[in-house]
Design a protein around this motif. Structure first.
Motif, PDB file in Angstrom:
ATOM      1  N   GLY A  84       0.714  -1.130   0.067  1.00 23.06           N
ATOM      2  CA  GLY A  84      -0.057  -0.052  -0.032  1.00 23.06           C
ATOM      3  C   GLY A  84       0.912   1.265  -0.152  1.00 23.06           C
ATOM      4  N   ALA A  85       1.957   1.181   0.170  1.00 17.59           N
ATOM      5  CA  ALA A  85       3.012   2.384  -0.124  1.00 17.59           C
ATOM      6  C   ALA A  85       2.643   3.052  -1.443  1.00 17.59           C
ATOM      7  N   ASP A  86       2.576   4.220  -1.361  1.00 22.40           N
ATOM      8  CA  ASP A  86       2.524   5.444  -2.468  1.00 22.40           C
ATOM      9  C   ASP A  86       3.593   6.225  -2.866  1.00 22.40           C
ATOM     10  N   ILE A  87       4.523   5.526  -3.885  1.00 17.54           N
ATOM     11  CA  ILE A  87       5.569   6.150  -4.122  1.00 17.54           C
ATOM     12  C   ILE A  87       5.244   6.967  -5.373  1.00 17.54           C
ATOM     13  N   SER A  88       4.210   7.096  -5.973  1.00 16.73           N
ATOM     14  CA  SER A  88       3.953   7.700  -7.236  1.00 16.73           C
ATOM     15  C   SER A  88       4.588   8.876  -7.579  1.00 16.73           C
ATOM     16  N   TYR A  89       4.616   9.747  -6.470  1.00 18.73           N
ATOM     17  CA  TYR A  89       5.305  11.203  -6.500  1.00 18.73           C
ATOM     18  C   TYR A  89       6.576  11.330  -6.926  1.00 18.73           C
ATOM     19  N   PHE A  90       7.304  10.226  -6.127  1.00 19.87           N
ATOM     20  CA  PHE A  90       8.566  10.411  -6.689  1.00 19.87           C
ATOM     21  C   PHE A  90       8.728   9.715  -8.041  1.00 19.87           C
ATOM     22  N   VAL A  91       8.106   8.559  -8.530  1.00 15.92           N
ATOM     23  CA  VAL A  91       8.290   8.054  -9.656  1.00 15.92           C
ATOM     24  C   VAL A  91       7.896   9.326 -10.799  1.00 15.92           C
ATOM     25  N   SER A  92       6.733   9.874 -10.586  1.00 22.43           N
ATOM     26  CA  SER A  92       6.588  10.821 -11.682  1.00 22.43           C
ATOM     27  C   SER A  92       7.402  11.790 -11.655  1.00 22.43           C
ATOM     28  N   PHE A  93       8.082  12.304 -10.738  1.00 23.75           N
ATOM     29  CA  PHE A  93       8.910  13.583 -10.722  1.00 23.75           C
ATOM     30  C   PHE A  93      10.442  13.227 -11.374  1.00 23.75           C
ATOM     31  N   ILE A  94      10.649  12.086 -10.851  1.00 22.19           N
ATOM     32  CA  ILE A  94      11.865  11.692 -11.492  1.00 22.19           C
ATOM     33  C   ILE A  94      11.880  11.308 -13.185  1.00 22.19           C
ATOM     34  N   ALA A  95      10.870  10.505 -13.214  1.00 21.75           N
ATOM     35  CA  ALA A  95      10.438  10.190 -14.854  1.00 21.75           C
ATOM     36  C   ALA A  95      10.301  11.042 -15.543  1.00 21.75           C
ATOM     37  N   ALA A  96       9.353  12.301 -15.372  1.00 19.43           N
ATOM     38  CA  ALA A  96       9.088  13.393 -16.140  1.00 19.43           C
ATOM     39  C   ALA A  96      10.300  14.419 -16.340  1.00 19.43           C
ATOM     40  N   SER A  97      11.207  14.463 -15.207  1.00 16.68           N
ATOM     41  CA  SER A  97      12.553  14.988 -15.339  1.00 16.68           C
ATOM     42  C   SER A  97      13.301  14.581 -16.311  1.00 16.68           C
ATOM     43  N   ILE A  98      13.543  13.106 -16.042  1.00 16.94           N
ATOM     44  CA  ILE A  98      14.442  12.651 -16.993  1.00 16.94           C
ATOM     45  C   ILE A  98      13.939  12.482 -18.459  1.00 16.94           C
ATOM     46  N   ILE A  99      12.516  12.271 -18.614  1.00 22.84           N
ATOM     47  CA  ILE A  99      12.083  12.001 -19.930  1.00 22.84           C
ATOM     48  C   ILE A  99      12.529  13.308 -20.526  1.00 22.84           C
ATOM     49  N   TYR A 100      12.150  14.748 -20.020  1.00 21.71           N
ATOM     50  CA  TYR A 100      12.172  15.922 -20.656  1.00 21.71           C
ATOM     51  C   TYR A 100      13.748  16.345 -20.884  1.00 21.71           C
ATOM     52  N   LEU A 101      14.562  15.800 -20.013  1.00 20.21           N
ATOM     53  CA  LEU A 101      16.066  15.857 -20.175  1.00 20.21           C
ATOM     54  C   LEU A 101      16.273  15.214 -21.745  1.00 20.21           C
ATOM     55  N   VAL A 102      15.813  13.949 -21.730  1.00 12.53           N
ATOM     56  CA  VAL A 102      16.440  13.464 -23.024  1.00 12.53           C
ATOM     57  C   VAL A 102      15.486  13.849 -24.333  1.00 12.53           C
ATOM     58  N   LEU A 103      14.254  14.276 -24.055  1.00  8.26           N
ATOM     59  CA  LEU A 103      13.442  14.930 -25.285  1.00  8.26           C
ATOM     60  C   LEU A 103      14.293  16.339 -25.757  1.00  8.26           C
ATOM     61  N   MET A 104      14.856  16.994 -24.583  1.00  7.68           N
ATOM     62  CA  MET A 104      15.684  18.054 -25.034  1.00  7.68           C
ATOM     63  C   MET A 104      16.932  17.950 -25.839  1.00  7.68           C
ATOM     64  N   GLY A 105      17.490  16.532 -25.686  1.00  5.41           N
ATOM     65  CA  GLY A 105      18.485  16.318 -26.716  1.00  5.41           C
ATOM     66  C   GLY A 105      19.426  16.847 -26.865  1.00  5.41           C
ATOM     67  N   GLY A 106      20.045  17.736 -25.944  1.00  5.20           N
ATOM     68  CA  GLY A 106      21.131  18.958 -25.940  1.00  5.20           C
ATOM     69  C   GLY A 106      20.803  20.267 -26.631  1.00  5.20           C
ATOM     70  N   ASN A 107      19.502  20.636 -26.512  1.00  7.44           N
ATOM     71  CA  ASN A 107      19.159  21.935 -27.239  1.00  7.44           C
ATOM     72  C   ASN A 107      18.959  22.750 -25.771  1.00  7.44           C
ATOM     73  N   LYS A 108      20.288  22.743 -25.312  1.00 10.94           N
ATOM     74  CA  LYS A 108      20.226  23.804 -24.030  1.00 10.94           C
ATOM     75  C   LYS A 108      19.917  25.254 -24.400  1.00 10.94           C
ATOM     76  N   GLY A 109      19.163  25.783 -23.660  1.00 10.46           N
ATOM     77  CA  GLY A 109      18.670  26.995 -23.807  1.00 10.46           C
ATOM     78  C   GLY A 109      17.415  27.207 -24.531  1.00 10.46           C
ATOM     79  N   HIS A 110      17.054  26.147 -25.203  1.00  8.98           N
ATOM     80  CA  HIS A 110      15.899  26.036 -25.798  1.00  8.98           C
ATOM     81  C   HIS A 110      14.904  25.140 -25.327  1.00  8.98           C
ATOM     82  N   GLN A 111      13.708  25.429 -25.472  1.00  4.05           N
ATOM     83  CA  GLN A 111      12.373  24.593 -24.879  1.00  4.05           C
ATOM     84  C   GLN A 111      11.824  23.795 -25.794  1.00  4.05           C
TER      85      GLN A 111
END
Length: 111
Positions: A84-111
């Motif tokens: 019953g432990a709910d760790i979804s907060y951590f999972v969504s925070f980490i997953a969204a952050s990493i996925i966005y970093l990957v999708l940026m693909g080196g486009n630093k300074g651009h969104q």
């Protein structure tokens, strides 16, 4: 816990991946120019995609039954396995952050 408290806890599920993406935008993208708010793109599609994927990846880790005092009787399979432990907060925070970093693909300074 009352209805209002359960509602606020339910909102946390939606906010945490968004905060992860905002932190990546601020610290990695260096999106600190106030003019981006007024003149920036209307939709940052990479961020929106990372948000949705991060949120979907966290669903098996959710225990809505505990967070909403039974208002929404859902316990994800992984949360159930974790007793019953709910760790979804951590999972969504980490997953969204990493996925966005990957999708940026080196486009630093651009969104």
């Amino acid at each position: 816990m009352g209805y209002y408290e359960g509602f606020l806890l339910f909102l946390d599920y939606w906010i945490t991946p968004w905060i992860g993406i905002l932190l990546v935008m601020f610290y990695v993208n260096k999106a600190r120019d106030w003019r981006l708010v007024e003149n920036g793109p209307r939709v940052v599609w990479r961020a929106l995609l990372a948000y949705v994927i991060g949120l979907l990846l966290s669903v098996p880790f959710m225990n809505l039954n505990a967070a909403t005092s039974g208002l929404i009787p859902y316990v994800g399979p992984i949360a159930n396995t974790l007793g019953g432990a709910d760790i979804s907060y951590f999972v969504s925070f980490i997953a969204a952050s990493i996925i966005y970093l990957v999708l940026m693909g080196g486009n630093k300074g651009h969104q």
